[in-house]
Design an enzyme around this catalytic site. Sequence first.
Site, short mmCIF file in Angstrom:
data_model
loop_
_atom_site.label_atom_id
_atom_site.label_comp_id
_atom_site.label_asym_id
_atom_site.label_seq_id
_atom_site.Cartn_x
_atom_site.Cartn_y
_atom_site.Cartn_z
N SER A 208 0.90 -1.30 0.37
CA SER A 208 -0.48 -0.45 0.06
C SER A 208 0.95 1.62 0.17
CB SER A 208 -0.54 0.53 0.90
OG SER A 208 -1.97 1.29 1.14
N CYS A 333 -8.07 1.90 10.97
CA CYS A 333 -9.45 0.90 9.75
C CYS A 333 -10.58 0.79 10.86
CB CYS A 333 -8.95 -0.28 9.31
SG CYS A 333 -7.04 0.16 8.30
#
Length: 390
Positions: A208, A333
Amino acid sequence: MTTPFGAPFRRAGAYLDHNATAPLKPEVKAAMSQAMDLVGNPSSVHAFGRSARRAVEEARAAVAALAGVKPAQVLFTGSGTEANNFALRGFPGRPVLTSAIEHESVLAARPDARRFAVTRDGTADLAALAALLERWPGQPPDQAPDGTAPALLSLMLVNNETGVIQPVAEAARLAHARDALVHCDAVQAAGRLPLSLPALGVDLMTLSAHKLGGPTGVGALILAEGLEPEALIRGGGQERRKRAGTENLLGIVGFGAAARLALEGLSAAADLAGLRDRLEREALDAVPQARVMGAGAPRVANTSCLMLPGLAGETQVMTLDLAGVAVSAGSACSSGKVKPSHVLAAMGEDERAAACAIRVSLGWTSDDAAVDRFLTAWTMMARRNARTDA
């Protein structure tokens, strides 16, 4: 010319939440700014399109170099979460095995997955994995005793909450002996450890950009040569017909720039261990009842998971924020959810203790001044809480 490692971050306060997202590096911003002048669709055959395609492929080569693979093995996605879903849902019929400490994007992608345990220090229990693999003997489904297909194992390389490095290569050897595929979420390892898909012996790897000082909204799934997962997003022919949709040109260019810097800066990333160790040493000297989770296991240099018994992690995060210090309680998250860390629970901590941890994660903007600011604010908070409890 790269920015000196550890240069002061230009915003006020101490940003110590690099595992959630790293600030955009100036070189990355500059590369993306230049890419804004590219007006063509990378799939178009005219000169404008070819210029855009060239930028995408240059970035693909940079990400490939970071992962130790060929450019054709890199598929760009919209995030690390998408790449994890792509890997875990791209092989229908294969049961999935994961460790109990995987990121939510792995656990939620296949809620039917069988989870295996970790040790008290947060390292995957290879004996538990071997026992699970016994159920999938690596034979065609019509010949396997229980009719199941070979499995797909997903094991992260670095845990996002504790920084503990997982025995991925050893797990891959166990899994491949049973004809299982192996996926590795390497999002928190990239730029902090040398990466090589072949050396790890895995079949799929997730990266990522925004963990590297790149932009949000772009990730990659790295594939072993010859591996063909089913497409997750269908439509046009982009990304070898595996991920339809016009490429995120600016994000991909930024990812490429961040990948190049990450590969060049591996030694500087390792140097963060001195800052991290000082932070932990002085924190525990000042507050002896505190603990560092995973301290007995190999960890990446930038991450510290501090548990302060009796004070909820969310409260610590908010108190530190008022002092101008940014840290996390668990994964970003899921930080909006007031619940104990599933990672610490898997490590054997009870619910009350698991709810009292914070994650401090250093990166390219971190320096001694930021650590000093954290230590002052955290120590004052801990001592104030101790007086209140007394």
